[in-house]
Design a protein around this motif. Structure first.
Motif, PDB file in Angstrom:
ATOM      1  N   ARG A  38       0.857  -1.193   0.000  1.00 13.91           N
ATOM      2  CA  ARG A  38       0.000   0.000   0.000  1.00 13.91           C
ATOM      3  C   ARG A  38       0.887   1.234   0.000  1.00 13.91           C
ATOM      4  NH1 ARG A  38      -4.352   1.261   4.732  1.00 13.91           N
ATOM      5  NH2 ARG A  38      -5.689  -0.197   3.588  1.00 13.91           N
ATOM      6  N   PRO A  39       1.330   1.702  -1.177  1.00 20.00           N
ATOM      7  CA  PRO A  39       2.230   2.862  -1.234  1.00 20.00           C
ATOM      8  C   PRO A  39       1.529   4.142  -0.794  1.00 20.00           C
ATOM      9  CG  PRO A  39       1.537   2.217  -3.436  1.00 20.00           C
ATOM     10  CD  PRO A  39       1.035   1.155  -2.511  1.00 20.00           C
ATOM     11  N   ASP A  40       2.322   5.057  -0.225  1.00 21.85           N
ATOM     12  CA  ASP A  40       1.738   6.322   0.233  1.00 21.85           C
ATOM     13  C   ASP A  40       1.721   7.344  -0.907  1.00 21.85           C
ATOM     14  OD1 ASP A  40       4.240   7.735   0.080  1.00 21.85           O
ATOM     15  OD2 ASP A  40       4.822   6.855   2.002  1.00 21.85           O
ATOM     16  N   ASN A  41       1.289   8.557  -0.574  1.00 18.59           N
ATOM     17  CA  ASN A  41       1.056   9.572  -1.602  1.00 18.59           C
ATOM     18  C   ASN A  41       2.211  10.545  -1.805  1.00 18.59           C
ATOM     19  OD1 ASN A  41       0.916  11.187   0.677  1.00 18.59           O
ATOM     20  ND2 ASN A  41      -1.272  11.654   0.478  1.00 18.59           N
ATOM     21  N   GLN A  42       3.384  10.277  -1.219  1.00 19.87           N
ATOM     22  CA  GLN A  42       4.452  11.275  -1.259  1.00 19.87           C
ATOM     23  C   GLN A  42       4.994  11.516  -2.663  1.00 19.87           C
ATOM     24  OE1 GLN A  42       7.206   9.867   1.759  1.00 19.87           O
ATOM     25  NE2 GLN A  42       6.192  11.083   3.339  1.00 19.87           N
ATOM     26  N   ARG A  43       5.150  10.464  -3.457  1.00 23.52           N
ATOM     27  CA  ARG A  43       5.653  10.651  -4.821  1.00 23.52           C
ATOM     28  C   ARG A  43       4.619  11.387  -5.680  1.00 23.52           C
ATOM     29  NH1 ARG A  43       9.852   7.674  -6.906  1.00 23.52           N
ATOM     30  NH2 ARG A  43       8.715   7.246  -8.826  1.00 23.52           N
ATOM     31  N   LEU A  44       3.349  11.083  -5.453  1.00 21.35           N
ATOM     32  CA  LEU A  44       2.303  11.797  -6.173  1.00 21.35           C
ATOM     33  C   LEU A  44       2.282  13.271  -5.778  1.00 21.35           C
ATOM     34  CD1 LEU A  44      -0.717   9.298  -6.126  1.00 21.35           C
ATOM     35  CD2 LEU A  44       0.802   9.842  -8.044  1.00 21.35           C
ATOM     36  N   GLU A  45       2.502  13.544  -4.499  1.00 24.00           N
ATOM     37  CA  GLU A  45       2.564  14.934  -4.033  1.00 24.00           C
ATOM     38  C   GLU A  45       3.632  15.719  -4.796  1.00 24.00           C
ATOM     39  OE1 GLU A  45       4.538  17.256  -0.291  1.00 24.00           O
ATOM     40  OE2 GLU A  45       3.947  15.164  -0.022  1.00 24.00           O
ATOM     41  N   PHE A  46       4.794  15.109  -4.976  1.00 26.86           N
ATOM     42  CA  PHE A  46       5.901  15.740  -5.709  1.00 26.86           C
ATOM     43  C   PHE A  46       5.460  16.110  -7.119  1.00 26.86           C
ATOM     44  CE2 PHE A  46       9.397  15.097  -8.740  1.00 26.86           C
ATOM     45  CZ  PHE A  46      10.317  16.024  -8.284  1.00 26.86           C
ATOM     46  N   LEU A  47       4.794  15.189  -7.795  1.00 25.11           N
ATOM     47  CA  LEU A  47       4.348  15.437  -9.164  1.00 25.11           C
ATOM     48  C   LEU A  47       3.217  16.462  -9.198  1.00 25.11           C
ATOM     49  CD1 LEU A  47       4.290  14.813 -12.191  1.00 25.11           C
ATOM     50  CD2 LEU A  47       2.843  12.823 -11.680  1.00 25.11           C
ATOM     51  N   GLY A  48       2.266  16.323  -8.291  1.00 18.12           N
ATOM     52  CA  GLY A  48       1.113  17.220  -8.288  1.00 18.12           C
ATOM     53  C   GLY A  48       1.494  18.666  -8.079  1.00 18.12           C
ATOM     54  N   ASP A  49       2.517  18.900  -7.268  1.00 16.98           N
ATOM     55  CA  ASP A  49       2.995  20.262  -7.036  1.00 16.98           C
ATOM     56  C   ASP A  49       3.442  20.893  -8.346  1.00 16.98           C
ATOM     57  OD1 ASP A  49       4.056  22.475  -5.340  1.00 16.98           O
ATOM     58  OD2 ASP A  49       5.967  21.748  -6.108  1.00 16.98           O
ATOM     59  N   ARG A  50       4.103  20.121  -9.200  1.00 20.17           N
ATOM     60  CA  ARG A  50       4.596  20.643 -10.476  1.00 20.17           C
ATOM     61  C   ARG A  50       3.450  20.863 -11.468  1.00 20.17           C
ATOM     62  NH1 ARG A  50       7.874  19.201  -6.435  1.00 20.17           N
ATOM     63  NH2 ARG A  50      10.003  19.912  -6.838  1.00 20.17           N
ATOM     64  N   VAL A  51       2.487  19.951 -11.483  1.00 15.00           N
ATOM     65  CA  VAL A  51       1.335  20.128 -12.368  1.00 15.00           C
ATOM     66  C   VAL A  51       0.549  21.372 -11.976  1.00 15.00           C
ATOM     67  CG1 VAL A  51      -0.832  19.113 -13.170  1.00 15.00           C
ATOM     68  CG2 VAL A  51       1.175  17.650 -12.830  1.00 15.00           C
ATOM     69  N   LEU A  52       0.313  21.536 -10.680  1.00 16.56           N
ATOM     70  CA  LEU A  52      -0.396  22.717 -10.189  1.00 16.56           C
ATOM     71  C   LEU A  52       0.354  23.990 -10.568  1.00 16.56           C
ATOM     72  CD1 LEU A  52      -2.582  24.121  -8.472  1.00 16.56           C
ATOM     73  CD2 LEU A  52      -1.138  23.662  -6.462  1.00 16.56           C
ATOM     74  N   GLY A  53       1.668  23.973 -10.408  1.00 17.88           N
ATOM     75  CA  GLY A  53       2.466  25.153 -10.738  1.00 17.88           C
ATOM     76  C   GLY A  53       2.354  25.545 -12.191  1.00 17.88           C
ATOM     77  N   LEU A  54       2.403  24.574 -13.089  1.00 12.02           N
ATOM     78  CA  LEU A  54       2.299  24.872 -14.516  1.00 12.02           C
ATOM     79  C   LEU A  54       0.923  25.440 -14.854  1.00 12.02           C
ATOM     80  CD1 LEU A  54       3.323  24.857 -17.400  1.00 12.02           C
ATOM     81  CD2 LEU A  54       2.723  22.423 -17.545  1.00 12.02           C
ATOM     82  N   VAL A  55      -0.126  24.826 -14.305  1.00 18.09           N
ATOM     83  CA  VAL A  55      -1.480  25.303 -14.588  1.00 18.09           C
ATOM     84  C   VAL A  55      -1.658  26.738 -14.095  1.00 18.09           C
ATOM     85  CG1 VAL A  55      -3.925  24.998 -14.034  1.00 18.09           C
ATOM     86  CG2 VAL A  55      -2.515  23.012 -14.605  1.00 18.09           C
TER      87      VAL A  55
END
Length: 228
Positions: A38-55
């Motif tokens: 059951r992997p946690d959300n930390q790697r997704l958090e890293f990616l989501g921060d960049r997607v949010l920034g670009l948008v």
């Protein structure tokens, strides 16, 4: 993969039905309850921060075509900072579906600003991986909504605004004093006072010093503005 009725309701609030619900499950899984299966959300958090920034960078450029970089930068920071992400998370009740360890649940993890902000970024990444950039962009613009148009009014953080208030009156910068620290080491609660040399003061509590300082500064500013 079957999902619970709670997660189905969350998808409706989010405005996105996952083709790969395992991505959503990972996005709402905190490290306190993760395991090899059951992997946690930390790697997704890293990616989501960049997607949010670009948008947000793109949205701000189109919103004000005449703004300089110096004008855009504080607006951008106001829209992507953890406080903003946590505010959106509360609006869509993200905390209700978070998967947390017992210690995090007992310490109020579903309401913690940093935890909610991180999870919101992870959800953004999950939508991006599930359906691509356009889907993630549409969701972000829908959830952030009017904030993008109104951000100029809120672009300065409270500490900066309070410091400018003091400087305009030839006072030294405000002091931030830690009055108390309570709770366990993994979930502390800080009480901070924002103080001006002229004697005005306001206090606030939060799960991080930075957040408590910002809240104390905001309260003091509001009081000063009310008093004229």
């Amino acid at each position: 993969m079957k999902i619970s009725s709670e997660l189905k309701a969350f998808q409706a609030r989010l405005g996105h039905d996952f083709a790969r619900p395992e991505l959503m499950m990972r996005a709402v899984t905190h490290s306190s309850v993760s395991s090899p299966t059951r992997p946690d959300n930390q790697r997704l958090e890293f990616l989501g921060d960049r997607v949010l920034g670009l948008v947000m960078a793109e949205a701000l450029l189109f919103e004000d075509t005449g703004a300089s970089e110096g004008q855009l930068a504080p607006r951008f920071n106001a829209l992507v900072r953890k406080e903003a992400c946590a505010e959106i998370a509360r609006e869509i009740e993200l905390g209700a579906v978070l998967k947390l360890g017992r210690s995090e649940q007992m310490s109020g993890g579903r309401r913690k600003q940093a935890l909610l902000g991180d999870a919101m970024e992870a959800v953004i990444a999950a939508v991006y991986l599930d359906a691509g950039f356009d889907a993630a962009k549409a969701m972000i613009l829908r959830l952030w909504g009017q904030r993008i148009k109104d951000v100029e009014e809120d672009a300065r953080d409270a500490k900066t605004a309070l410091q400018e208030w003091a400087q305009a009156r030839r006072q030294p910068p405000p002091a931030y004093v830690e009055l108390a620290r309570e709770g366990p080491d993994h979930a502390p609660v800080f009480t901070i006072a924002a103080r001006l040399k002229s004697g005005e003061e306001a206090q606030a509590q939060a799960t991080s010093k930075r957040a408590a300082e910002q809240q104390a500064a905001a309260r003091l500013l509001a009081r000063l503005e009310t008093e004229g």
